[in-house]
Enzyme design. Structure first.
Site, PDB file in Angstrom:
ATOM      1  N   ASP A 221      50.137   1.219 -46.227  1.00  0.00           N
ATOM      2  CA  ASP A 221      50.096   2.410 -45.388  1.00  0.00           C
ATOM      3  C   ASP A 221      50.900   3.488 -46.105  1.00  0.00           C
ATOM      4  OD1 ASP A 221      50.361   4.443 -43.605  1.00  0.00           O
ATOM      5  OD2 ASP A 221      50.846   3.170 -41.886  1.00  0.00           O
TER       6      ASP A 221
ATOM      7  N   TYR B  14      55.874   1.698 -39.226  1.00  0.00           N
ATOM      8  CA  TYR B  14      55.033   2.315 -38.204  1.00  0.00           C
ATOM      9  C   TYR B  14      53.673   2.595 -38.812  1.00  0.00           C
ATOM     10  CZ  TYR B  14      53.324   5.832 -34.837  1.00  0.00           C
ATOM     11  OH  TYR B  14      52.594   6.543 -33.924  1.00  0.00           O
TER      12      TYR B  14
ATOM     13  N   LYS C  82      48.944  12.809 -43.603  1.00  0.00           N
ATOM     14  CA  LYS C  82      49.995  13.814 -43.835  1.00  0.00           C
ATOM     15  C   LYS C  82      49.686  14.750 -45.018  1.00  0.00           C
ATOM     16  CE  LYS C  82      53.271  11.565 -40.906  1.00  0.00           C
ATOM     17  NZ  LYS C  82      53.469  10.157 -40.621  1.00  0.00           N
TER      18      LYS C  82
HETATM   19  C1  LIG Z   1      52.792   9.300 -39.521  1.00  0.00           C
HETATM   20  C2  LIG Z   1      52.403   7.909 -39.861  1.00  0.00           C
HETATM   21  C3  LIG Z   1      51.295   7.279 -39.267  1.00  0.00           C
HETATM   22  C4  LIG Z   1      50.534   7.891 -38.133  1.00  0.00           C
HETATM   23  O1  LIG Z   1      49.897   9.063 -38.485  1.00  0.00           O
HETATM   24  P1  LIG Z   1      49.427  10.068 -37.313  1.00  0.00           P
HETATM   25  O2  LIG Z   1      48.695  11.128 -38.062  1.00  0.00           O
HETATM   26  O3  LIG Z   1      50.680  10.531 -36.649  1.00  0.00           O
HETATM   27  O4  LIG Z   1      48.547   9.288 -36.401  1.00  0.00           O
HETATM   28  C5  LIG Z   1      50.925   6.042 -39.737  1.00  0.00           C
HETATM   29  N1  LIG Z   1      51.614   5.433 -40.714  1.00  0.00           N
HETATM   30  C6  LIG Z   1      52.682   5.992 -41.287  1.00  0.00           C
HETATM   31  C7  LIG Z   1      53.384   5.282 -42.384  1.00  0.00           C
HETATM   32  C8  LIG Z   1      53.127   7.244 -40.870  1.00  0.00           C
HETATM   33  O5  LIG Z   1      54.232   7.774 -41.422  1.00  0.00           O
END
Ligand SMILES: *Cc1c(COP(=O)(O)O)cnc(C)c1O
Length: 432
Positions: A239, A144, A272
């Site tokens: 990511d 994601y 995060k």
């Molecule tokens: C949480 C997450 C996102 C999205 O971040 P948001 O702050 O919710 O937009 C993107 N990539 C990864 C791997 C994530 O865990």
């Protein structure tokens, strides 16, 4: 029958907010039941609207690595707040945070701050396309990267075809350049590069995927991703919105760099933990690529609240704490003891169960062995997971309300918290 205040709030919320929540997974749709409305949190715990306490293994989906209400962070945020909430002009703290990130993540020479992980991944993608002059991208099923159109896509019928949108409102045209492959499948990756390699702007991946619970990219797979990107001139984007400063101080990339000499991604998305619970995220990479961003270069990207002074104060205070000696060792030890304890409890009762962890991030599966891709994760007996989830919730243990989500332990979780959690699981498995 007593009425729960969570129920009352949920009914009120559903009248005005679609599904009663501002982000879908919070609605408990997968597991059923009423979501807990959080009243307050401290350390490893939060209290719901009925005043019931939970040991929190979500930590706001990752950011709260120090636990809730860390005194040093609160102090930094309060101080920053008094000087103003937002200016739309540069501040010293943005420079300080950039310096910290560049110091801690060697593959990042320059960084741009944004407000969400979605923005970070979306902007990294645009920059990769701008830098390479190519359109096609690879993503993996189960990873994601936020809810940007081009990345809301699942595998199509074959490699020569492109993915299908996973959301209504995403035109097929928006995902026509997105190739969706199976995680950890080297043969498919090679075939895809052979077919499309010269038109690929980037390959985007979660190096340890926390959006299919907890699945690591195998070492040979990671090596091949790096080699093929280099050979075809595509950018490798990590990511690390979830894994950055969560699995190790240098992120998941530092772990792969220990195993693959000279290894690094071309770009990284962070979020995060770097915000410590405030809306803050970032993307970065080599100077050559990052200098293609506006206002220096032709790739546009902007944000009214980007580098927000209160959020950067929160992020900086958080990053200072995690750099204290022994921080990740202690966190990893505690997290490991949770996974080991749960596994032993289940196996003793004859329940198939396995788990894995890295730093303060973990996953567990009601499966006999650790899965390597999304399809295998989804073979989990979901009614069984839901029973486990609700039994633990009743006992005051809050895990992610979906079987494809990772869990998080914070520095505030004590050995006693872990023990209480394992005891609760032991009781469930014994009387199931
Ligand atoms: C949480 C997450 C996102 C999205 O971040 P948001 O702050 O919710 O937009 C993107 N990539 C990864 C791997 C994530 O865990």
């Amino acid at each position: 029958m007593t009425t729960s205040r969570n129920d009352v709030l949920f009914e009120r919320a559903k009248k005005l907010i679609p599904g009663g929540v501002n982000s879908p997974v919070r609605a408990f749709k997968a597991v059923g039941g009423t979501p807990r409305f959080v009243q307050r949190a401290q350390g490893a715990y939060f209290w719901d609207a009925d005043g019931k306490r939970y040991i929190d293994y979500i930590g706001s989906w990752g950011p709260m690595i120090l636990g809730h209400g860390h005194s040093g962070v609160i102090e930094a945020v309060q101080k920053a707040m008094m000087d103003g909430f937002s200016f739309g002009a540069p501040t010293e703290r943005e420079v300080e945070l950039a310096e910290e990130i560049v110091k801690l993540v060697p593959s990042i020479e320059m960084v741009r701050l944004v407000s969400s992980g979605t923005e970070a991944a979306m902007s990294a993608l645009r920059l990769a396309r701008g830098a390479t002059g190519r359109s096609k991208i690879i993503k993996f099923e189960g990873c994601y990267h936020g809810h940007t159109d081009a990345l809301l896509v699942k595998a199509g019928s074959g490699l020569a075809t492109f993915g299908n949108p996973t959301s209504a409102g995403v035109p097929p045209e928006a995902v026509q350049h997105t190739l969706v492959l199976e995680y950890n499948n080297i043969a498919q990756l090679e075939e895809c590069f052979a077919l499309h390699g010269k038109q690929l702007a980037c390959l985007m991946m979660e190096p340890i995927c926390g959006n299919m619970n907890f699945v690591r990219a195998t070492l040979p797979f990671m090596k091949r991703c790096r080699e093929l990107c280099t050979a075809y001139g595509a950018l490798l984007i990590f990511d690390e919105v979830m894994t950055g400063f969560r699995v190790a101080l240098g992120g998941a990339q530092s772990l792969y760099a220990e195993l693959i000499p000279g290894f690094k991604p071309d770009m990284t998305a962070l979020g995060k933990v770097i915000g410590g619970g405030m809306p803050l995220a970032a993307f970065g990479g080599s100077k050559a690529v990052m200098e293609m961003l506006a206002p220096l270069g032709a790739v546009y990207q902007a944000g009214t609240l980007s580098g927000n002074p209160v959020a950067t104060a929160c992020g900086l205070a958080t990053l200072r704490e995690v750099q204290k000696p022994g921080f990740y060792e202690a966190l990893a030890e505690r997290t490991r003891s949770l996974v080991t304890g749960l596994t032993a409890a289940a196996n003793k009762a004859g329940v198939p169960f396995c788990g894995d962890s890295q730093g303060g991030m973990f996953g567990f599966f009601l499966l006999g062995q650790l899965p390597q891709n999304y399809a295998t994760v989804m073979t989990t007996d979901s009614p069984a997971f839901n029973r486990f989830f609700h039994a633990m919730l009743d006992k005051g243990v809050y895990y992610a309300p979906a079987l494809y989500e990772a869990g998080f332990v914070s520095a505030a979780h004590t050995a006693a918290d872990i023990e209480a959690t394992v005891d609760a699981a032991t009781q469930f498995f014994a009387h199931r």
